[in-house]
Design a protein around this motif. Structure first.
Motif, short mmCIF file in Angstrom:
data_model
loop_
_atom_site.label_atom_id
_atom_site.label_comp_id
_atom_site.label_asym_id
_atom_site.label_seq_id
_atom_site.Cartn_x
_atom_site.Cartn_y
_atom_site.Cartn_z
N GLY A 6 63.44 15.63 -13.82
CA GLY A 6 63.92 16.81 -13.11
C GLY A 6 63.25 17.04 -11.78
O GLY A 6 63.74 17.81 -10.95
N LEU A 7 62.12 16.36 -11.55
CA LEU A 7 61.42 16.51 -10.27
C LEU A 7 62.05 15.68 -9.16
O LEU A 7 61.85 15.97 -7.98
N TYR A 8 62.79 14.64 -9.53
CA TYR A 8 63.35 13.75 -8.51
C TYR A 8 64.38 14.43 -7.61
O TYR A 8 64.38 14.19 -6.40
N PRO A 9 65.27 15.27 -8.15
CA PRO A 9 66.20 15.97 -7.25
C PRO A 9 65.46 16.87 -6.24
O PRO A 9 65.85 16.95 -5.08
N LEU A 10 64.39 17.54 -6.70
CA LEU A 10 63.61 18.38 -5.79
C LEU A 10 62.89 17.52 -4.75
O LEU A 10 62.78 17.91 -3.58
N PHE A 11 62.43 16.35 -5.19
CA PHE A 11 61.78 15.41 -4.28
C PHE A 11 62.75 15.00 -3.17
O PHE A 11 62.41 14.98 -1.98
N ALA A 12 63.99 14.69 -3.57
CA ALA A 12 65.01 14.29 -2.60
C ALA A 12 65.35 15.43 -1.65
O ALA A 12 65.51 15.23 -0.44
N LEU A 13 65.44 16.64 -2.20
CA LEU A 13 65.76 17.81 -1.36
C LEU A 13 64.66 18.04 -0.32
O LEU A 13 64.94 18.46 0.81
N GLY A 14 63.43 17.77 -0.71
CA GLY A 14 62.33 17.90 0.24
C GLY A 14 62.52 17.00 1.44
O GLY A 14 62.22 17.40 2.58
N PHE A 15 63.02 15.78 1.22
CA PHE A 15 63.27 14.86 2.33
C PHE A 15 64.42 15.36 3.21
O PHE A 15 64.44 15.10 4.42
N ALA A 16 65.38 16.08 2.63
CA ALA A 16 66.47 16.64 3.43
C ALA A 16 65.93 17.64 4.44
O ALA A 16 66.25 17.59 5.64
N PHE A 17 65.10 18.57 3.97
CA PHE A 17 64.52 19.55 4.89
C PHE A 17 63.50 18.92 5.83
O PHE A 17 63.31 19.39 6.95
N LEU A 18 62.84 17.83 5.37
CA LEU A 18 61.93 17.11 6.25
C LEU A 18 62.70 16.50 7.42
O LEU A 18 62.25 16.57 8.57
N ALA A 19 63.87 15.90 7.12
CA ALA A 19 64.69 15.29 8.19
C ALA A 19 65.11 16.35 9.20
O ALA A 19 65.06 16.12 10.42
N TYR A 20 65.53 17.52 8.71
CA TYR A 20 65.97 18.57 9.63
C TYR A 20 64.80 19.09 10.47
O TYR A 20 64.93 19.24 11.70
N SER A 21 63.68 19.37 9.83
CA SER A 21 62.56 19.98 10.54
C SER A 21 61.94 19.02 11.55
O SER A 21 61.62 19.42 12.68
N VAL A 22 61.76 17.74 11.16
CA VAL A 22 61.19 16.77 12.09
C VAL A 22 62.09 16.60 13.31
O VAL A 22 61.63 16.58 14.46
N SER A 23 63.39 16.50 13.07
CA SER A 23 64.33 16.35 14.18
C SER A 23 64.32 17.58 15.08
O SER A 23 64.38 17.46 16.31
N SER A 24 64.24 18.75 14.49
CA SER A 24 64.22 19.98 15.28
C SER A 24 62.95 20.07 16.11
O SER A 24 62.97 20.55 17.25
N LEU A 25 61.83 19.61 15.55
CA LEU A 25 60.56 19.66 16.28
C LEU A 25 60.57 18.77 17.51
O LEU A 25 59.91 19.07 18.51
N ILE A 26 61.30 17.65 17.45
CA ILE A 26 61.38 16.77 18.62
C ILE A 26 62.64 17.07 19.44
O ILE A 26 63.06 16.27 20.26
N GLU A 27 63.27 18.24 19.13
CA GLU A 27 64.43 18.74 19.87
C GLU A 27 65.62 17.78 19.82
O GLU A 27 66.31 17.57 20.82
N SER A 28 65.82 17.20 18.65
CA SER A 28 67.02 16.39 18.42
C SER A 28 67.87 17.09 17.37
O SER A 28 67.53 18.18 16.90
N SER A 29 68.98 16.48 16.98
CA SER A 29 69.92 17.13 16.06
C SER A 29 69.44 17.05 14.62
O SER A 29 69.45 15.99 14.00
N GLY A 30 69.02 18.19 14.08
CA GLY A 30 68.56 18.22 12.70
C GLY A 30 69.67 18.00 11.70
O GLY A 30 69.49 17.31 10.69
N LEU A 31 70.86 18.56 11.95
CA LEU A 31 71.97 18.41 11.01
C LEU A 31 72.45 16.96 10.96
O LEU A 31 72.79 16.45 9.88
N LEU A 32 72.47 16.28 12.10
CA LEU A 32 72.84 14.87 12.10
C LEU A 32 71.81 14.05 11.32
O LEU A 32 72.17 13.14 10.56
N ALA A 33 70.54 14.36 11.50
CA ALA A 33 69.48 13.65 10.78
C ALA A 33 69.62 13.83 9.28
O ALA A 33 69.43 12.87 8.51
N VAL A 34 69.97 15.02 8.85
CA VAL A 34 70.16 15.28 7.42
C VAL A 34 71.30 14.44 6.86
O VAL A 34 71.17 13.79 5.81
N TYR A 35 72.44 14.42 7.56
CA TYR A 35 73.60 13.67 7.08
C TYR A 35 73.31 12.18 7.04
O TYR A 35 73.62 11.50 6.05
#
Length: 491
Positions: free
Chosen positions: A223-252
């Motif tokens: 049951g921890l694996y789905p949460l682990f995966a979700l963490g990477f989704a928000f990581l992709a968005y936040s990292v992209s936003s911090l470097i002023e690139s498209s967070g939503l594109l990075a998530v997809y």
């Protein structure tokens, strides 16, 4: 203290009732042929300050934050369900629609807004940029479970998953031009290419890192694996936003990378995110419904301007964009007309319409009300008739044979083995063979067969038939070899 406790209990009761009502609403939406997002928005408006006055909500910052978080969840779930083999063949036309198509749509809607709504040119282009892109949340929700032809559905999914950067770029650029007269347009154009390129690259890198982590880190509970995966989704968005690139594109992009690779605990991860994606949709659309004041939206002026702009968007702007781009690719007229009609607007335009309000742009409330009304019309009329149009254009195919995402993996505790669920089709090589002739890998064992709703105990002379569902226990190292054997087709 007691009063605070009572208020919190009342809030929890409201949340519980909203979740139950919203889930029941999805059942009625399928029967009525109305997209569920419309009904979710209606629930929000009914309980809002202009309805039953149960909840008063007008916080633009919170609405934007929750809307973006929900979009991350929805995009991630949709990306993981996307088959790269399907979208690879339509990647170029999809990206063209997501960029040039959005520009064309924005320009045509802007001209309409200038003369119909009586806005300035910059405000008119702001309206066009907000509604210029199709909405991933709406498209994924409407297409889910539908058997529309692969080429068409893949094009629509890929376009909706990648066109948010262009819409965000245009919206932010016109807001800057309205707020700051010395904005450098060339710098803004360079920023767009950076957002697209850096966002896509970030998504690929984090997607590969997530795949490695999910497959090689042995957690105590599946049951921890789905949460682990979700963490990477928000990581992709936040990292992209911090470097002023498209967070939503990075998530997809990261979700597509994760979903198309070898993924342990796939069943748990996909099922969790499907449910969580629904909850995100419910929360987002109800909240957006709460944020809207129907007494402001459903006025004669807003409705008239919204209807005219929506008609231009649906019947002129979108078809011109689609036909002018896809005519250079191998699409039939019926396919192009369907893609024109299926360009749904949903949560993204409403969330983007909040941006001008946060920036303090003049006429921002007028822009929001008109955008909201356009989204309602698009979701209500286009969303409810997508399958009807697909059937009229003969774009409904038979159920996909042997889709790769039908392989559902159930992991067994901490053991290095997995249970595969596989449905046999007539095209499979193994159909008609006995178990002793299957030549499965040494570390694979068929534990059960489900046939016509009944469980069959397998033995050597049991003949595999089309429609059988096999449950196979296999060591992880032999999984790839087993999948290759199962998916082999007859010559």
């Amino acid at each position: 203290m007691i009063q605070e406790l009572l208020e919190s209990n009342q809030f929890l009761l409201l949340i519980a009732l909203l979740l139950i009502i919203s889930v029941v609403v999805t059942k009625f939406s399928s029967r009525l042929g109305v997209p569920s997002l419309v009904l979710f928005i209606a629930v929000g408006m009914i309980i809002g300050s202009d309805g039953l006055k149960i909840v008063y909500f007008d916080n633009a910052e919170v609405a934007q934050l929750i809307g973006v978080m929900a979009l991350v969840v929805i995009l991630f779930e949709g990306g993981m369900q996307t088959d790269w083999k399907d979208i690879r063949a339509v990647a170029v036309p999809s990206v063209a629609l997501a960029t040039i198509g959005v520009l064309l749509t924005t320009a045509i809607v802007a001209v309409t807004a200038k003369f119909i709504i009586d806005l300035t040119w910059l405000e008119s282009f702001l309206v066009g940029s907000i509604v210029g892109s199709t909405d991933a949340a709406a498209v994924f929700a409407v297409l889910k479970g539908k058997n529309i032809r692969e080429k068409v559905s893949s094009t629509l999914e890929a376009e909706s998953g990648t066109n948010d950067p262009m819409a965000v770029f245009l919206t932010v650029t016109f807001i800057q031009l309205l707020a700051f007269e010395d904005t450098n347009v060339w710098v803004a154009i360079g920023s767009f290419f950076w957002q697209m390129g850096a966002g896509a690259l970030t998504g690929v890198l984090i997607g590969y890192a997530a795949s490695k982590a999910l497959n090689h880190i042995n957690l105590d509970s599946s049951g921890l694996y789905p949460l682990f995966a979700l963490g990477f989704a928000f990581l992709a968005y936040s990292v992209s936003s911090l470097i002023e690139s498209s967070g939503l594109l990075a998530v997809y992009v990261s979700a597509v990378v994760i979903g198309n690779g070898e993924l342990a605990y796939r069943y748990s991860i996909l099922r969790f995110h499907e449910g969580f994606g629904w909850m995100a949709q419910i929360l987002m659309f109800i909240l957006l419904g709460l944020f809207v004041f129907p007494s402001d939206v459903f006025t004669g002026n807003v409705m008239w301007n919204g209807i005219i702009t929506a008609l231009v968007l649906i019947f002129i702007a979108r078809p011109i964009a689609v036909l002018s781009i896809l005519s250079f690719f191998r699409f039939t007229v019926k396919e192009m007309l369907f893609l024109s009609w299926a360009g749904l607007r949903g949560a993204v335009p409403i969330v983007l319409a909040i941006f001008p309000m946060l920036a303090g742009i003049g006429n921002s409330q007028t822009i929001f009300n008109i955008v909201f009304f356009i989204v309602l019309i698009s979701a209500l009329f286009q969303g409810s008739t997508i399958m009807w149009v697909a059937e009229k254009f003969h774009l409904v195919s038979e159920k996909r044979i042997n889709p790769i995402h039908s392989l559902e993996v159930i992991s067994i505790g901490k053991a290095n083995v997995e249970m595969l669920e596989y449905e046999v089709t007539e095209q499979n090589q193994i159909a008609g063979e006995t178990l002793e002739d299957l030549s499965l890998p040494d570390r694979a064992l068929i534990n059960a067969i489900i046939r016509d709703g009944d469980m069959i105990t397998p033995y050597g002379q049991t003949i595999i038939q089309p429609g059988d569902t096999l449950y196979i226990l296999v060591a992880r190292k032999a999984k790839k070899q087993l999948k290759k054997r199962l998916q082999a087709e007859k010559e």
